[in-house]
Design a protein around this motif. Sequence first.
Motif, PDB file in Angstrom:
ATOM      1  N   SER A   2       6.572  -8.162  15.356  1.00 21.65           N
ATOM      2  CA  SER A   2       5.736  -8.605  16.248  1.00 21.65           C
ATOM      3  C   SER A   2       6.725  -8.557  17.463  1.00 21.65           C
ATOM      4  O   SER A   2       7.919  -8.572  17.414  1.00 21.65           O
ATOM      5  CB  SER A   2       4.821  -9.984  16.147  1.00 21.65           C
ATOM      6  N   VAL A  14       0.820  -8.616   4.291  1.00 20.34           N
ATOM      7  CA  VAL A  14       1.005 -10.216   4.010  1.00 20.34           C
ATOM      8  C   VAL A  14      -0.614 -10.596   3.864  1.00 20.34           C
ATOM      9  O   VAL A  14      -1.428 -10.103   4.487  1.00 20.34           O
ATOM     10  CB  VAL A  14       1.572 -10.884   4.988  1.00 20.34           C
ATOM     11  N   ARG A  15      -0.877 -11.391   2.822  1.00 17.73           N
ATOM     12  CA  ARG A  15      -2.184 -12.097   2.602  1.00 17.73           C
ATOM     13  C   ARG A  15      -1.880 -13.542   2.492  1.00 17.73           C
ATOM     14  O   ARG A  15      -0.834 -13.896   2.161  1.00 17.73           O
ATOM     15  CB  ARG A  15      -3.023 -11.585   1.532  1.00 17.73           C
ATOM     16  N   GLU A  23      -2.733   6.920   8.815  1.00 15.22           N
ATOM     17  CA  GLU A  23      -3.214   5.746   8.278  1.00 15.22           C
ATOM     18  C   GLU A  23      -4.748   5.744   8.087  1.00 15.22           C
ATOM     19  O   GLU A  23      -5.237   6.659   8.958  1.00 15.22           O
ATOM     20  CB  GLU A  23      -2.713   4.516   8.804  1.00 15.22           C
ATOM     21  N   GLN A  60       0.758  -1.073   0.008  1.00 12.33           N
ATOM     22  CA  GLN A  60       0.023   0.100   0.009  1.00 12.33           C
ATOM     23  C   GLN A  60       0.783   1.221   0.099  1.00 12.33           C
ATOM     24  O   GLN A  60       1.719   1.351   0.818  1.00 12.33           O
ATOM     25  CB  GLN A  60      -1.194   0.088   1.264  1.00 12.33           C
ATOM     26  N   VAL A  97       8.453 -11.797   5.023  1.00 11.20           N
ATOM     27  CA  VAL A  97       7.930 -10.508   4.376  1.00 11.20           C
ATOM     28  C   VAL A  97       9.280  -9.597   4.240  1.00 11.20           C
ATOM     29  O   VAL A  97       9.355  -8.834   3.338  1.00 11.20           O
ATOM     30  CB  VAL A  97       6.911  -9.938   5.414  1.00 11.20           C
ATOM     31  N   ASN A 129       5.783  -4.770   8.999  1.00  9.53           N
ATOM     32  CA  ASN A 129       5.192  -4.857  10.542  1.00  9.53           C
ATOM     33  C   ASN A 129       6.077  -5.805  10.981  1.00  9.53           C
ATOM     34  O   ASN A 129       6.221  -7.064  10.569  1.00  9.53           O
ATOM     35  CB  ASN A 129       3.867  -5.251  10.396  1.00  9.53           C
ATOM     36  N   GLU A 169      -9.358   8.187   3.977  1.00 12.46           N
ATOM     37  CA  GLU A 169     -10.222   7.767   2.812  1.00 12.46           C
ATOM     38  C   GLU A 169     -10.750   8.826   2.226  1.00 12.46           C
ATOM     39  O   GLU A 169     -11.625   8.313   1.401  1.00 12.46           O
ATOM     40  CB  GLU A 169     -11.303   6.930   4.014  1.00 12.46           C
ATOM     41  N   GLY A 179      -3.925   5.338   2.559  1.00 11.46           N
ATOM     42  CA  GLY A 179      -5.374   4.931   2.840  1.00 11.46           C
ATOM     43  C   GLY A 179      -6.020   4.731   1.630  1.00 11.46           C
ATOM     44  O   GLY A 179      -5.439   4.977   0.470  1.00 11.46           O
ATOM     45  N   TYR A 180      -7.295   4.201   1.758  1.00  5.91           N
ATOM     46  CA  TYR A 180      -8.049   3.947   0.587  1.00  5.91           C
ATOM     47  C   TYR A 180      -8.229   4.964  -0.186  1.00  5.91           C
ATOM     48  O   TYR A 180      -8.371   4.762  -1.553  1.00  5.91           O
ATOM     49  CB  TYR A 180      -9.412   3.268   1.061  1.00  5.91           C
ATOM     50  N   ASP A 193       3.690   1.993  14.926  1.00  5.44           N
ATOM     51  CA  ASP A 193       2.245   1.931  14.360  1.00  5.44           C
ATOM     52  C   ASP A 193       1.160   1.964  15.515  1.00  5.44           C
ATOM     53  O   ASP A 193       1.137   1.772  16.576  1.00  5.44           O
ATOM     54  CB  ASP A 193       2.519   0.184  13.756  1.00  5.44           C
ATOM     55  N   ASP A 194      -0.099   2.301  15.090  1.00  5.13           N
ATOM     56  CA  ASP A 194      -1.190   2.214  15.597  1.00  5.13           C
ATOM     57  C   ASP A 194      -1.236   3.439  16.777  1.00  5.13           C
ATOM     58  O   ASP A 194      -1.834   2.907  17.936  1.00  5.13           O
ATOM     59  CB  ASP A 194      -1.773   0.892  15.861  1.00  5.13           C
ATOM     60  N   LYS A 253      -5.735   4.591  12.335  1.00  8.93           N
ATOM     61  CA  LYS A 253      -6.621   4.603  11.507  1.00  8.93           C
ATOM     62  C   LYS A 253      -7.949   5.140  12.101  1.00  8.93           C
ATOM     63  O   LYS A 253      -8.872   5.968  11.701  1.00  8.93           O
ATOM     64  CB  LYS A 253      -6.887   3.927  10.361  1.00  8.93           C
ATOM     65  N   PRO A 293      -4.115  -1.570  -0.649  1.00  5.29           N
ATOM     66  CA  PRO A 293      -3.163  -2.800  -0.615  1.00  5.29           C
ATOM     67  C   PRO A 293      -3.275  -3.375  -2.095  1.00  5.29           C
ATOM     68  O   PRO A 293      -4.390  -3.839  -2.209  1.00  5.29           O
ATOM     69  CB  PRO A 293      -3.052  -3.580   0.532  1.00  5.29           C
ATOM     70  N   PRO A 348      -4.728 -10.898   6.944  1.00  6.74           N
ATOM     71  CA  PRO A 348      -3.772 -11.110   7.828  1.00  6.74           C
ATOM     72  C   PRO A 348      -4.214 -10.943   9.361  1.00  6.74           C
ATOM     73  O   PRO A 348      -3.872 -12.097  10.404  1.00  6.74           O
ATOM     74  CB  PRO A 348      -2.716  -9.882   7.836  1.00  6.74           C
ATOM     75  N   GLU A 367       3.810   0.260   2.474  1.00  6.32           N
ATOM     76  CA  GLU A 367       3.752  -0.629   3.425  1.00  6.32           C
ATOM     77  C   GLU A 367       3.553  -2.146   2.953  1.00  6.32           C
ATOM     78  O   GLU A 367       2.706  -2.414   2.169  1.00  6.32           O
ATOM     79  CB  GLU A 367       2.622  -0.303   4.527  1.00  6.32           C
TER      80      GLU A 367
HETATM   81  P1  C2E Z   1      -1.336  -2.314  10.216  1.00  9.56           P
HETATM   82  O1  C2E Z   1       0.022  -2.528  10.213  1.00  9.56           O
HETATM   83  O2  C2E Z   1      -1.972  -1.148  10.846  1.00  9.56           O
HETATM   84  O3  C2E Z   1      -1.887  -1.948   8.700  1.00  9.56           O
HETATM   85  C1  C2E Z   1      -2.707  -0.962   8.154  1.00  9.56           C
HETATM   86  C2  C2E Z   1      -4.070  -1.894   7.793  1.00  9.56           C
HETATM   87  O4  C2E Z   1      -4.951  -0.879   7.558  1.00  9.56           O
HETATM   88  C3  C2E Z   1      -4.050  -2.805   6.748  1.00  9.56           C
HETATM   89  O5  C2E Z   1      -4.998  -3.676   6.907  1.00  9.56           O
HETATM   90  C4  C2E Z   1      -4.664  -1.707   5.450  1.00  9.56           C
HETATM   91  O6  C2E Z   1      -5.024  -2.467   4.647  1.00  9.56           O
HETATM   92  C5  C2E Z   1      -5.768  -1.111   6.446  1.00  9.56           C
HETATM   93  N1  C2E Z   1      -5.858   0.250   5.557  1.00  9.56           N
HETATM   94  C6  C2E Z   1      -4.930   1.071   5.180  1.00  9.56           C
HETATM   95  N2  C2E Z   1      -5.730   2.162   4.755  1.00  9.56           N
HETATM   96  C7  C2E Z   1      -7.040   2.149   5.023  1.00  9.56           C
HETATM   97  C8  C2E Z   1      -8.093   3.036   5.057  1.00  9.56           C
HETATM   98  O7  C2E Z   1      -8.273   3.785   4.282  1.00  9.56           O
HETATM   99  N3  C2E Z   1      -9.294   2.389   5.498  1.00  9.56           N
HETATM  100  C9  C2E Z   1      -9.479   1.268   6.233  1.00  9.56           C
HETATM  101  N4  C2E Z   1     -10.421   0.976   6.534  1.00  9.56           N
HETATM  102  N5  C2E Z   1      -8.447   0.463   6.324  1.00  9.56           N
HETATM  103  C10 C2E Z   1      -7.122   0.762   5.664  1.00  9.56           C
HETATM  104  P2  C2E Z   1      -4.593  -5.330   6.679  1.00  9.56           P
HETATM  105  O8  C2E Z   1      -3.560  -5.439   5.307  1.00  9.56           O
HETATM  106  O9  C2E Z   1      -5.827  -5.962   6.845  1.00  9.56           O
HETATM  107  O10 C2E Z   1      -3.585  -5.721   7.912  1.00  9.56           O
HETATM  108  C11 C2E Z   1      -4.216  -5.419   9.217  1.00  9.56           C
HETATM  109  C12 C2E Z   1      -3.044  -5.648  10.218  1.00  9.56           C
HETATM  110  O11 C2E Z   1      -2.238  -6.834  10.083  1.00  9.56           O
HETATM  111  C13 C2E Z   1      -2.081  -4.807  10.031  1.00  9.56           C
HETATM  112  O12 C2E Z   1      -2.346  -3.427  10.549  1.00  9.56           O
HETATM  113  C14 C2E Z   1      -0.824  -5.350  10.778  1.00  9.56           C
HETATM  114  O13 C2E Z   1      -0.954  -5.318  11.995  1.00  9.56           O
HETATM  115  C15 C2E Z   1      -1.101  -6.708  10.375  1.00  9.56           C
HETATM  116  N6  C2E Z   1      -0.276  -7.223   9.301  1.00  9.56           N
HETATM  117  C16 C2E Z   1      -0.232  -7.078   8.135  1.00  9.56           C
HETATM  118  N7  C2E Z   1       0.745  -7.923   7.613  1.00  9.56           N
HETATM  119  C17 C2E Z   1       1.736  -8.102   8.429  1.00  9.56           C
HETATM  120  C18 C2E Z   1       3.073  -8.769   8.468  1.00  9.56           C
HETATM  121  O14 C2E Z   1       3.434  -8.979   7.226  1.00  9.56           O
HETATM  122  N8  C2E Z   1       3.548  -8.881   9.798  1.00  9.56           N
HETATM  123  C19 C2E Z   1       2.962  -8.470  10.954  1.00  9.56           C
HETATM  124  N9  C2E Z   1       3.764  -8.805  11.996  1.00  9.56           N
HETATM  125  N10 C2E Z   1       1.750  -7.972  11.080  1.00  9.56           N
HETATM  126  C20 C2E Z   1       1.092  -7.827   9.710  1.00  9.56           C
END
Ligand code: C2E
Length: 291
Positions: free
Chosen positions: A119, A62-63, A236, A45, A94, A117, A239, A257-258, A179-180, A203, A263, A74, A59
């Motif tokens: 952990s 992973v899927r 992040e 993304q 990753v 990201n 929208e 963001g979207y 993050d977050d 976000k 992504p 994820p 960023e």
């Molecule tokens: P994160 O690191 O806070 O990543 C941002 C998440 O917010 C991503 O969801 C992304 O798709 C979503 N997002 C981005 N822009 C927007 C937006 O405008 N609106 C909304 N509603 N959502 C948005 P995703 O890809 O589902 O990932 C969720 C979480 O999973 C990530 O949050 C991260 O904590 C974890 N994650 C994803 N990939 C990895 C990885 O490779 N390793 C680790 N440890 N965690 C991962």
Amino acid sequence: YAAKTRQCGSLLYHAQLDAGSQESLSLLSELRRAVENNELRLYLQPKIDLQRGKVIGAEALVRWQHPVRGLVPPMQFIPFAEQTGFIRVLSAWVLAGSARFAREARDAGLTLRLSVNLSTRDLMDQELPAKIEAMLAPLEVAPGSLCLEITESAIMDDPERALSTLEHLHAMGFKLSIDDFGTGYSSLAYLKRLPVDELKIDKSFVMAMERDLDDARIVRSTIELAHNLGLSVVAEGLETAKAWAMLAQLGCDEGQGYFICKPMPQEQFVTWAKTWQPPDVSATAESTLAR
Ligand code: C2E
Ligand code: MG
Ligand code: MG
Ligand code: MG
């Protein structure tokens, strides 16, 4: 974990409820197989400079392209992987993919910083800095091309040990991001001690700031806090055009963001970035929060 499990309530994630159960063991072996059979997908993304509209990085998210369940998000397997320790294998996958992508993009004429990201379990691994360095060296990718995103809760699990890994990574030249930001339990005392370069506003605040003045104030204060500490700040969950205009006006450095883009599979990123045109958001600017 109980609270998180309730939130997600997915079939896959459910398996962790009873660690050591048949369900949980089979999920773990499925995950191992996923890595061996190339079922993981690297999605990217874009991260955009909000003042100049330029693509500056991406960023890595992973899927899991599951043969039966389709594309698994994820949140349906990362928490399980964290709980079982398998996250270290996922993180290595990753990191390697992101480093390769940074090199590929550079060869295609794009200088990008890839955010990955990490952990708690990764931060507990004293060998991590050396492992990442060994991954980058043959690709001739500098540590500064990677930004490692860590949540406040990952740091607070074992602050002293996390701090030592982070200091090591920072000294090697990796960029570090929280993050977050705003949703965890870190204290400002820790924030001051952490060798981070960037804060990422969660976000939930960014998505609500147009309708909720308190969220807007939190976003504004976080931008000021980051800048006062010499950190750059990313929003992040960007929208809408109006959110972009507000963030730009508040001095926020970067956005993701979207509204910019969801992504996408890594294969699509270079073409996307080369054709990206920043939108004109000036008409939507609002001055309610400006001082
Ligand atoms: P994160 O690191 O806070 O990543 C941002 C998440 O917010 C991503 O969801 C992304 O798709 C979503 N997002 C981005 N822009 C927007 C937006 O405008 N609106 C909304 N509603 N959502 C948005 P995703 O890809 O589902 O990932 C969720 C979480 O999973 C990530 O949050 C991260 O904590 C974890 N994650 C994803 N990939 C990895 C990885 O490779 N390793 C680790 N440890 N965690 C991962
Ligand atoms: Mg992240
Ligand atoms: Mg985040
Ligand atoms: Mg998040």
